[in-house]
Design a protein around this motif. Structure first.
Motif, PDB file in Angstrom:
ATOM      1  N   ILE A  20       0.847  -1.191   0.000  1.00  0.00           N
ATOM      2  CA  ILE A  20       0.000   0.000   0.000  1.00  0.00           C
ATOM      3  C   ILE A  20       0.882   1.240   0.000  1.00  0.00           C
ATOM      4  CG2 ILE A  20      -1.765   1.331   1.207  1.00  0.00           C
ATOM      5  CD1 ILE A  20      -2.751  -1.243   2.477  1.00  0.00           C
ATOM      6  N   HIS A  21       0.772   2.064  -1.057  1.00  0.00           N
ATOM      7  CA  HIS A  21       1.450   3.352  -1.140  1.00  0.00           C
ATOM      8  C   HIS A  21       0.402   4.448  -0.963  1.00  0.00           C
ATOM      9  CE1 HIS A  21       4.996   1.270  -2.611  1.00  0.00           C
ATOM     10  NE2 HIS A  21       5.657   2.414  -2.618  1.00  0.00           N
ATOM     11  N   TRP A  22       0.463   5.110   0.172  1.00  0.00           N
ATOM     12  CA  TRP A  22      -0.513   6.167   0.480  1.00  0.00           C
ATOM     13  C   TRP A  22       0.153   7.231   1.341  1.00  0.00           C
ATOM     14  CZ3 TRP A  22      -4.092   6.552   5.100  1.00  0.00           C
ATOM     15  CH2 TRP A  22      -5.019   7.586   4.940  1.00  0.00           C
ATOM     16  N   GLY A  23      -0.063   8.483   1.002  1.00  0.00           N
ATOM     17  CA  GLY A  23       0.504   9.587   1.765  1.00  0.00           C
ATOM     18  C   GLY A  23      -0.095  10.901   1.308  1.00  0.00           C
ATOM     19  N   LEU A  24       0.560  12.005   1.627  1.00  0.00           N
ATOM     20  CA  LEU A  24       0.065  13.320   1.210  1.00  0.00           C
ATOM     21  C   LEU A  24      -0.022  13.417  -0.306  1.00  0.00           C
ATOM     22  CD1 LEU A  24       1.954  15.768   3.621  1.00  0.00           C
ATOM     23  CD2 LEU A  24      -0.296  14.716   3.915  1.00  0.00           C
ATOM     24  N   TYR A  25       0.934  12.810  -0.989  1.00  0.00           N
ATOM     25  CA  TYR A  25       0.979  12.844  -2.456  1.00  0.00           C
ATOM     26  C   TYR A  25      -0.287  12.307  -3.092  1.00  0.00           C
ATOM     27  CZ  TYR A  25       2.536   8.137  -1.202  1.00  0.00           C
ATOM     28  OH  TYR A  25       2.634   6.892  -0.627  1.00  0.00           O
ATOM     29  N   SER A  26      -1.022  11.467  -2.371  1.00  0.00           N
ATOM     30  CA  SER A  26      -2.231  10.862  -2.934  1.00  0.00           C
ATOM     31  C   SER A  26      -3.294  11.913  -3.243  1.00  0.00           C
ATOM     32  CB  SER A  26      -2.793   9.814  -1.973  1.00  0.00           C
ATOM     33  OG  SER A  26      -1.823   8.822  -1.685  1.00  0.00           O
ATOM     34  N   TYR A 239       5.304  -5.235  -7.234  1.00  0.00           N
ATOM     35  CA  TYR A 239       4.771  -5.066  -8.591  1.00  0.00           C
ATOM     36  C   TYR A 239       3.581  -4.115  -8.548  1.00  0.00           C
ATOM     37  CZ  TYR A 239       4.322  -7.048 -13.360  1.00  0.00           C
ATOM     38  OH  TYR A 239       4.319  -7.256 -14.715  1.00  0.00           O
ATOM     39  N   THR A 240       3.485  -3.250  -9.559  1.00  0.00           N
ATOM     40  CA  THR A 240       2.370  -2.310  -9.631  1.00  0.00           C
ATOM     41  C   THR A 240       1.262  -2.848 -10.532  1.00  0.00           C
ATOM     42  OG1 THR A 240       3.499  -1.174 -11.449  1.00  0.00           O
ATOM     43  CG2 THR A 240       3.767  -0.256  -9.236  1.00  0.00           C
ATOM     44  N   MET A 241       0.022  -2.401 -10.257  1.00  0.00           N
ATOM     45  CA  MET A 241      -1.103  -2.769 -11.114  1.00  0.00           C
ATOM     46  C   MET A 241      -1.108  -1.967 -12.419  1.00  0.00           C
ATOM     47  SD  MET A 241      -4.430  -3.289  -8.760  1.00  0.00           S
ATOM     48  CE  MET A 241      -4.506  -4.482  -7.431  1.00  0.00           C
ATOM     49  N   ASN A 242      -0.630  -0.717 -12.327  1.00  0.00           N
ATOM     50  CA  ASN A 242      -0.494   0.084 -13.545  1.00  0.00           C
ATOM     51  C   ASN A 242       0.945   0.600 -13.590  1.00  0.00           C
ATOM     52  OD1 ASN A 242      -0.841   1.922 -11.435  1.00  0.00           O
ATOM     53  ND2 ASN A 242      -2.762   2.745 -12.213  1.00  0.00           N
ATOM     54  N   ASP A 243       1.193   1.882 -13.769  1.00  0.00           N
ATOM     55  CA  ASP A 243       2.568   2.360 -13.918  1.00  0.00           C
ATOM     56  C   ASP A 243       3.071   3.188 -12.742  1.00  0.00           C
ATOM     57  OD1 ASP A 243       2.989   1.126 -16.367  1.00  0.00           O
ATOM     58  OD2 ASP A 243       2.214   2.819 -17.512  1.00  0.00           O
ATOM     59  N   HIS A 244       2.279   3.363 -11.708  1.00  0.00           N
ATOM     60  CA  HIS A 244       2.686   4.145 -10.544  1.00  0.00           C
ATOM     61  C   HIS A 244       2.402   3.369  -9.262  1.00  0.00           C
ATOM     62  CE1 HIS A 244       2.256   7.230 -13.677  1.00  0.00           C
ATOM     63  NE2 HIS A 244       3.069   7.982 -12.956  1.00  0.00           N
ATOM     64  N   TRP A 245       3.149   3.709  -8.212  1.00  0.00           N
ATOM     65  CA  TRP A 245       2.909   3.127  -6.887  1.00  0.00           C
ATOM     66  C   TRP A 245       1.824   3.921  -6.163  1.00  0.00           C
ATOM     67  CZ3 TRP A 245       5.177  -1.480  -6.129  1.00  0.00           C
ATOM     68  CH2 TRP A 245       6.310  -1.789  -6.876  1.00  0.00           C
ATOM     69  N   GLY A 246       2.034   5.230  -6.005  1.00  0.00           N
ATOM     70  CA  GLY A 246       0.982   6.095  -5.488  1.00  0.00           C
ATOM     71  C   GLY A 246      -0.033   6.363  -6.588  1.00  0.00           C
ATOM     72  N   ILE A 247      -1.260   6.686  -6.231  1.00  0.00           N
ATOM     73  CA  ILE A 247      -2.329   6.816  -7.205  1.00  0.00           C
ATOM     74  C   ILE A 247      -2.012   7.874  -8.261  1.00  0.00           C
ATOM     75  CG2 ILE A 247      -3.611   8.488  -5.793  1.00  0.00           C
ATOM     76  CD1 ILE A 247      -6.188   7.179  -6.906  1.00  0.00           C
ATOM     77  N   GLY A 248      -2.319   7.536  -9.507  1.00  0.00           N
ATOM     78  CA  GLY A 248      -2.256   8.485 -10.607  1.00  0.00           C
ATOM     79  C   GLY A 248      -3.635   8.558 -11.245  1.00  0.00           C
ATOM     80  N   HIS A 249      -4.287   9.702 -11.089  1.00  0.00           N
ATOM     81  CA  HIS A 249      -5.678   9.796 -11.570  1.00  0.00           C
ATOM     82  C   HIS A 249      -5.778   9.559 -13.077  1.00  0.00           C
ATOM     83  CE1 HIS A 249      -7.068  10.854  -7.684  1.00  0.00           C
ATOM     84  NE2 HIS A 249      -6.641  12.097  -7.674  1.00  0.00           N
ATOM     85  N   THR A 250      -4.737   9.874 -13.810  1.00  0.00           N
ATOM     86  CA  THR A 250      -4.775   9.664 -15.258  1.00  0.00           C
ATOM     87  C   THR A 250      -3.870   8.516 -15.696  1.00  0.00           C
ATOM     88  OG1 THR A 250      -3.122  11.433 -15.534  1.00  0.00           O
ATOM     89  CG2 THR A 250      -5.448  12.032 -15.792  1.00  0.00           C
ATOM     90  N   LEU A 276       1.926  -7.247  -4.347  1.00  0.00           N
ATOM     91  CA  LEU A 276       1.178  -6.501  -5.365  1.00  0.00           C
ATOM     92  C   LEU A 276       0.644  -5.202  -4.770  1.00  0.00           C
ATOM     93  CD1 LEU A 276       0.062  -6.399  -8.237  1.00  0.00           C
ATOM     94  CD2 LEU A 276      -1.931  -7.683  -7.422  1.00  0.00           C
ATOM     95  N   ASN A 277       0.900  -4.102  -5.454  1.00  0.00           N
ATOM     96  CA  ASN A 277       0.623  -2.775  -4.906  1.00  0.00           C
ATOM     97  C   ASN A 277      -0.779  -2.254  -5.233  1.00  0.00           C
ATOM     98  OD1 ASN A 277       1.803  -0.156  -3.725  1.00  0.00           O
ATOM     99  ND2 ASN A 277       0.951   0.543  -5.666  1.00  0.00           N
ATOM    100  N   VAL A 278      -1.354  -1.541  -4.268  1.00  0.00           N
ATOM    101  CA  VAL A 278      -2.519  -0.686  -4.495  1.00  0.00           C
ATOM    102  C   VAL A 278      -2.146   0.726  -4.052  1.00  0.00           C
ATOM    103  CG1 VAL A 278      -4.180  -2.556  -4.176  1.00  0.00           C
ATOM    104  CG2 VAL A 278      -3.588  -1.111  -2.235  1.00  0.00           C
ATOM    105  N   GLY A 279      -2.684   1.702  -4.751  1.00  0.00           N
ATOM    106  CA  GLY A 279      -2.464   3.102  -4.383  1.00  0.00           C
ATOM    107  C   GLY A 279      -3.791   3.736  -4.026  1.00  0.00           C
ATOM    108  N   PRO A 280      -4.136   3.793  -2.738  1.00  0.00           N
ATOM    109  CA  PRO A 280      -5.431   4.357  -2.337  1.00  0.00           C
ATOM    110  C   PRO A 280      -5.633   5.791  -2.808  1.00  0.00           C
ATOM    111  CG  PRO A 280      -4.431   3.162  -0.519  1.00  0.00           C
ATOM    112  CD  PRO A 280      -3.389   3.272  -1.594  1.00  0.00           C
ATOM    113  N   GLY A 281      -6.909   6.198  -2.825  1.00  0.00           N
ATOM    114  CA  GLY A 281      -7.268   7.541  -3.243  1.00  0.00           C
ATOM    115  C   GLY A 281      -6.852   8.600  -2.239  1.00  0.00           C
ATOM    116  N   PRO A 282      -7.183   9.862  -2.518  1.00  0.00           N
ATOM    117  CA  PRO A 282      -6.694  10.997  -1.727  1.00  0.00           C
ATOM    118  C   PRO A 282      -6.844  10.846  -0.219  1.00  0.00           C
ATOM    119  CG  PRO A 282      -7.818  11.794  -3.676  1.00  0.00           C
ATOM    120  CD  PRO A 282      -8.024  10.312  -3.650  1.00  0.00           C
TER     121      PRO A 282
END
Length: 410
Positions: A20-26, A239-250, A276-282
């Motif tokens: 889980i990658h989550w922080g202010l950056y989210s 491993y990431t589900m898409n191309d970023h660890w922290g959430i990327g809205h686009t 396997l990584n998830v990047g939670p929302g804001p």
């Protein structure tokens, strides 16, 4: 022959974890490295703390999402490179969740939910810090701050599965005083795994005698060569589900579930865990797409999870990607790209396989083989260490990405 310490053997058997990658950056939704890559000023960036409510962070829901996916452990970013902590830093600074509008120790909530539902909590902790000025100005003072931060995690939250570090690659020639850092962990959490991510440039490197697992980031892990090791060390690939660890809205480039499931199997082929990584929302919610993918993997794990948890590397030779793992009085046969039974007008046959498949180097005598999903018996012949198996197609209505058969050993 090296044997794993109990903590390492337990870690290997868990097999599959959630990162889980989550922080202010989210809140910005442009990835976890946005401060550095987008050249933001810290006086502006730290204002994100003023809008960090964590109102959507439901630790129990997150833990159940992982559990339903078949994960046995979760590694949470308690502090990422931005320097903001999800836990109570107990006076080391006030750049943490309890001093934000959230006013909560989110790591406490995470650990409590893990303990409630039988999931092992792991703590990611950065060693690189963009917020703390001592990182550049007084490195010795910074390292003591880092050690005290880790000591808080080791003493305030009960037993944890391990500590997962990331950032030493930022100062490759520095003395990180790892004896002191790892000694603090061994003092308070003697059975915790110690993992330090070597990054993309040094995948699979060990780095320090106290390390319990090497890391692989993206790609695929390679088999472990323990011939020159002083102790048994295992491996893990994140491993990431898409191309970023922290959430990327686009960031819409989600990997196909087939790739994610195959990657899990490829990791277990060489005895590595899959993180396997998830990047939670804001504000902390797992976004629907990522939750759905975890749920789909969970459906696969309900059928074939035994092979993931119980199977150990088994040296055989075969064509293509097929491989075997060895369990208790059985072998697990992992089969890729199978055809589906049915009329050719409604099933795709291109690149798919059904028929006799050969394995060599099978040292165990096989008594029977059946598919794990429906119990269908597979015919086979064995001549010494050569095994020929009649691989039948998947039943119409099913497509497992990877299908596993179980061979009972005499």
């Amino acid at each position: 022959m090296l044997t794993p310490a109990p903590r390492i053997a337990q870690f290997e058997k868990m097999g599959f974890g959630m990162f889980i990658h989550w922080g202010l950056y989210s809140q910005l939704g442009v990835g976890e490295w946005t401060f550095h890559l987008h050249k933001r000023k810290m006086e502006d960036y730290k204002k994100l703390m003023d809008t960090f409510t964590a109102e959507d962070f439901d630790a129990e829901d997150i833990v159940l999402t992982a559990k339903n996916a078949g994960c046995k452990y979760i590694t949470l970013t308690t502090r990422h490179h931005e320097g903001f902590s999800l836990y109570d830093t107990c006076g080391l600074n006030d750049f943490d969740a309890p001093h934000s509008p959230a006013k909560r120790d989110l790591v406490r909530e995470f650990v409590d939910a893990c303990n409630k539902h039988g999931i092992v909590p792991f703590f990611y902790h950065t060693t690189l810090d963009w917020y703390n000025k001592d990182f550049e100005n007084d490195f010795d003072a910074y390292l003591e701050y880092l050690r005290k931060s880790v000591e808080i995690l080791c003493t305030n939250y009960g037993k944890v599965g391990g500590l997962w570090f990331d950032g030493n690659w930022s100062k490759p020639d520095a003395d990180w005083k790892l004896d002191e850092l790892y000694g603090t962990i061994r003092k308070h959490q003697p059975e915790a795994m110690i993992i330090n991510n070597t990054g993309l440039d040094a995948r699979g490197c060990i780095g320090h005698p106290e390390i319990d697992s090497v890391t692989f980031e993206q790609g695929r892990p390679t088999p472990m060569d323990r011939s020159k090791m002083d102790k048994y060390i295992t491996a893990e690939m994140c491993y990431t589900m898409n191309d970023h660890w922290g959430i990327g809205h686009t960031d819409l480039n989600y990997k196909p579930p087939k790739e994610l499931i195959e990657c899990l199997c490829d990791c277990r082929k060489v005895g590595a865990n899959y993180l396997l990584n998830v990047g939670p929302g804001p504000q902390g919610e797992i976004v629907p797409m990522q939750k759905a993918i975890m749920g789909l993997i969970g459906r696969w794990m309900e059928i074939f999870g035994e092979a993931i948890y119980e199977g150990k590397p088994y040296e055989t030779k075969s064509m293509g990607k097929y491989f075997m793992l060895k369990g208790d009085k059985c072998l697990y046969i992992f089969c890729y790209s199978l055809s589906i039974a049915g009329d050719s007008n409604v099933t795709t046959l291109m690149g798919k396989y059904t028929g006799i498949y050969a394995f060599s180097g099978v040292k165990d005598k096989i008594k029977s083989i059946e598919w794990m999903d429906n119990g269908e018996d597979l015919s086979f012949t064995q001549n010494g260490e050569d095994l020929m198996v009649n691989i039948t197609p998947m039943p119409y209505g099913a497509s497992y990405c990877v299908r596993v058969a179980k061979a009972i050993i005499e």
